[in-house]
Enzyme design. Structure first.
Site, PDB file in Angstrom:
ATOM      1  N   CYS A  75       0.838  -1.201   0.000  1.00  6.82           N
ATOM      2  CA  CYS A  75       0.000   0.000   0.000  1.00  6.82           C
ATOM      3  C   CYS A  75       0.868   1.243   0.000  1.00  6.82           C
ATOM      4  O   CYS A  75       1.872   1.316   0.717  1.00  6.82           O
ATOM      5  CB  CYS A  75      -0.909  -0.011   1.228  1.00  6.82           C
ATOM      6  SG  CYS A  75      -1.908   1.485   1.411  1.00  6.82           S
ATOM      7  N   GLN A 260      -9.515  18.803   9.142  1.00  5.67           N
ATOM      8  CA  GLN A 260      -8.209  18.266   9.510  1.00  5.67           C
ATOM      9  C   GLN A 260      -8.309  16.749   9.621  1.00  5.67           C
ATOM     10  O   GLN A 260      -9.303  16.213  10.108  1.00  5.67           O
ATOM     11  CB  GLN A 260      -7.726  18.866  10.831  1.00  5.67           C
ATOM     12  CG  GLN A 260      -7.405  20.343  10.772  1.00  5.67           C
ATOM     13  CD  GLN A 260      -6.155  20.664   9.969  1.00  5.67           C
ATOM     14  OE1 GLN A 260      -5.371  19.783   9.614  1.00  5.67           O
ATOM     15  NE2 GLN A 260      -5.953  21.937   9.676  1.00  5.67           N
ATOM     16  N   ASP A 308     -11.785  32.476   3.143  1.00 11.80           N
ATOM     17  CA  ASP A 308     -11.352  31.259   2.464  1.00 11.80           C
ATOM     18  C   ASP A 308     -11.960  31.253   1.071  1.00 11.80           C
ATOM     19  O   ASP A 308     -13.065  31.774   0.861  1.00 11.80           O
ATOM     20  CB  ASP A 308     -11.800  30.016   3.238  1.00 11.80           C
ATOM     21  CG  ASP A 308     -11.046  28.766   2.818  1.00 11.80           C
ATOM     22  OD1 ASP A 308     -10.181  28.312   3.598  1.00 11.80           O
ATOM     23  OD2 ASP A 308     -11.316  28.242   1.718  1.00 11.80           O
ATOM     24  N   ASP A 356      -3.632  29.442   7.804  1.00 11.64           N
ATOM     25  CA  ASP A 356      -3.655  27.979   7.723  1.00 11.64           C
ATOM     26  C   ASP A 356      -3.812  27.575   6.258  1.00 11.64           C
ATOM     27  O   ASP A 356      -4.848  27.054   5.847  1.00 11.64           O
ATOM     28  CB  ASP A 356      -4.793  27.417   8.572  1.00 11.64           C
ATOM     29  CG  ASP A 356      -4.815  25.895   8.601  1.00 11.64           C
ATOM     30  OD1 ASP A 356      -3.814  25.275   8.183  1.00 11.64           O
ATOM     31  OD2 ASP A 356      -5.836  25.311   9.019  1.00 11.64           O
ATOM     32  N   CYS A 387       1.203  22.530   6.375  1.00 15.78           N
ATOM     33  CA  CYS A 387       1.299  21.077   6.192  1.00 15.78           C
ATOM     34  C   CYS A 387       2.433  20.704   5.239  1.00 15.78           C
ATOM     35  O   CYS A 387       2.462  19.590   4.730  1.00 15.78           O
ATOM     36  CB  CYS A 387      -0.027  20.500   5.714  1.00 15.78           C
ATOM     37  SG  CYS A 387      -0.653  21.225   4.188  1.00 15.78           S
TER      38      CYS A 387
END
Length: 429
Positions: A75, A260, A308, A356, A387
């Site tokens: 995987c 998240q 956003d 973010d 991230c």
């Protein structure tokens, strides 16, 4: 012509591949750990070396462990389950340190890695393909389009895994031989939200069949869209729509809306952000999504501007604001912050900014913050959550050059057993 190389893995590279150095050449070999003695088949050039694939593990290194999942190595979802926890954690923290050093932060204030529990991922996107009388449902194999038909997973919540057999049965009648769709599942407080993307047989009987299957599975909602650009069509809605809670504030998710990956990681980041912003009264939450941080801040009585590009997420946030009697004022705006970032004058009345952004980072917005600082219009505090270590370090450099000091950076292991990293950071002027 292919060739082999033999030797001992010296260290782990940035993408989680073991690095073997032989005759001055570097070879990047996945599924190895430092100390492994291996023989490997050399592949294509990669960066400053060559990709290679292990052919024989001649001797295991001291930090090699038994992976917890039977799909490991096949995987493509996890790549580091074979590495002991302590060196894995140190390596992941060091990824952030190295990224910041490359951008000129000589002694970056990076904290220890914050762990996230196994089996805690609450959202995932699966590939589903019908092959004659068999339906494959799972993740792609590493570096392949083949599908691992998932029977277990060490990172997913049990609630997601338990539904996969029922989805196999429900999707078989609506897929033609060779057809493939994406299946996005999110585990919420009121049940699983499912979005199918791709071509399906969707006559009246198939729609009825999928709706009945969704009810039998106890889904919160089932939606379908032909391609990612189209609006999802509602096929089934349970007694309660998919609900998540940010702090004490409930939010009804848009179909397939961003969340998240781990509730535990989200809470860790939120706790850090609330502490960093405790003295701020007016805050902008940029790349806010449906309000994981904005709603918590408003619940503390702060005035919050949220923005956003995701219009359904902003609609969900506005609906939550209307339903909750928050002590603070929260204004939410659908705005593409890459093309139309907040400008210097818009920062004048703010005490702090929270960013973010997605994996590509917030370069355009960071540059406008830097311009605001040059005009003496900038807030004193910036919290940035990221991230991707590389894009984060780039944006951190922009802020540092404009006068903000990186006070702390906290790596968070939201993406367990992968090279990916979540980051919380605090900057002050």
């Amino acid at each position: 012509m292919t060739r082999d190389v033999e030797g001992v893995i010296e260290r782990m590279g940035g993408q989680g591949h073991g690095v073997l150095v032989k005759n001055g050449e570097r070879y990047y070999i996945p599924y190895t750990v430092p100390g492994d003695r291996v023989a490997a088949r050399v592949g294509e050039p990669r960066g400053d070396g060559f990709a290679a694939q292990i052919s024989v593990l001649e001797e295991a290194g001291p930090d090699r462990v038994e992976p917890p999942c039977g799909h490991f190595h096949l995987c493509g979802g996890c790549s580091l389950q074979h590495w002991a926890d302590a060196p894995y954690r140190a390596w992941k923290r060091d990824k952030l340190v190295a990224a910041l050093r490359r951008r000129g932060f000589d002694d970056p204030p990076v904290e220890d890695l914050v762990a996230v529990p196994d089996a805690s991922r609450r959202r995932a996107e699966f590939i589903v393909r019908r092959v004659k009388d068999r339906l494959l449902l799972g993740f792609h194999e590493a570096a392949s389009r083949r599908i691992v038909d998932l029977a277990e997973c060490a990172v997913l919540r049990t609630a997601l895994l338990q539904k996969l057999p029922a989805f196999r049965e429900a999707l078989m009648p609506v897929l033609g031989d060779g057809w493939a769709v994406d299946l996005r599942l999110t585990d919420t407080e009121t049940g699983i939200d499912a979005v199918i993307t791709g071509k399906l047989k969707m006559r009246v009987q198939e729609r009825i069949g999928l709706s009945r299957a969704a009810k039998a599975m106890g889904l919160a909602r089932l939606s379908w869209r032909f391609d990612p650009r189209s609006e999802p069509e509602l096929l089934y809605l349970g007694e309660r729509a998919p609900l998540v809670r940010f702090g004490d504030v409930p939010v009804t998710l848009a179909p397939g809306g961003f969340l998240q990956a781990s509730a535990e990681a989200e809470r860790a980041m939120a706790d850090l952000a609330l502490d960093a912003l405790k003295d701020a009264r007016r805050v902008a939450d940029l790349f806010s999504g449906c309000g994981a941080f904005a709603l918590r801040l408003a619940a503390q009585g702060k005035a919050v501007l949220a923005a956003d590009a995701d219009q359904p997420a902003i609609a969900a946030l506005n609906a939550a604001v209307q339903a909750a009697k928050l002590p603070g004022k929260l204004t939410a705006e659908a705005r593409d912050l890459e093309r139309r970032p907040l400008m210097p004058a818009e920062f004048r009345k703010l005490d702090a900014v929270l960013l973010d952004p997605p994996r590509a980072g917030a370069r355009a917005q960071a540059e406008q913050l830097a311009e605001a600082a040059r005009r003496d219009m900038a807030p004193g505090i910036v919290v940035m959550i990221a991230c991707d270590a590389s894009s984060f370090a780039r944006d951190a450099r922009i802020l540092a050059d404009a006068g903000w000091r990186l006070e702390t950076a906290v790596p968070i292991d939201q993406f367990r057993w992968s090279p990916h990293l979540e980051i919380f950071s605090l900057f002050r002027r």
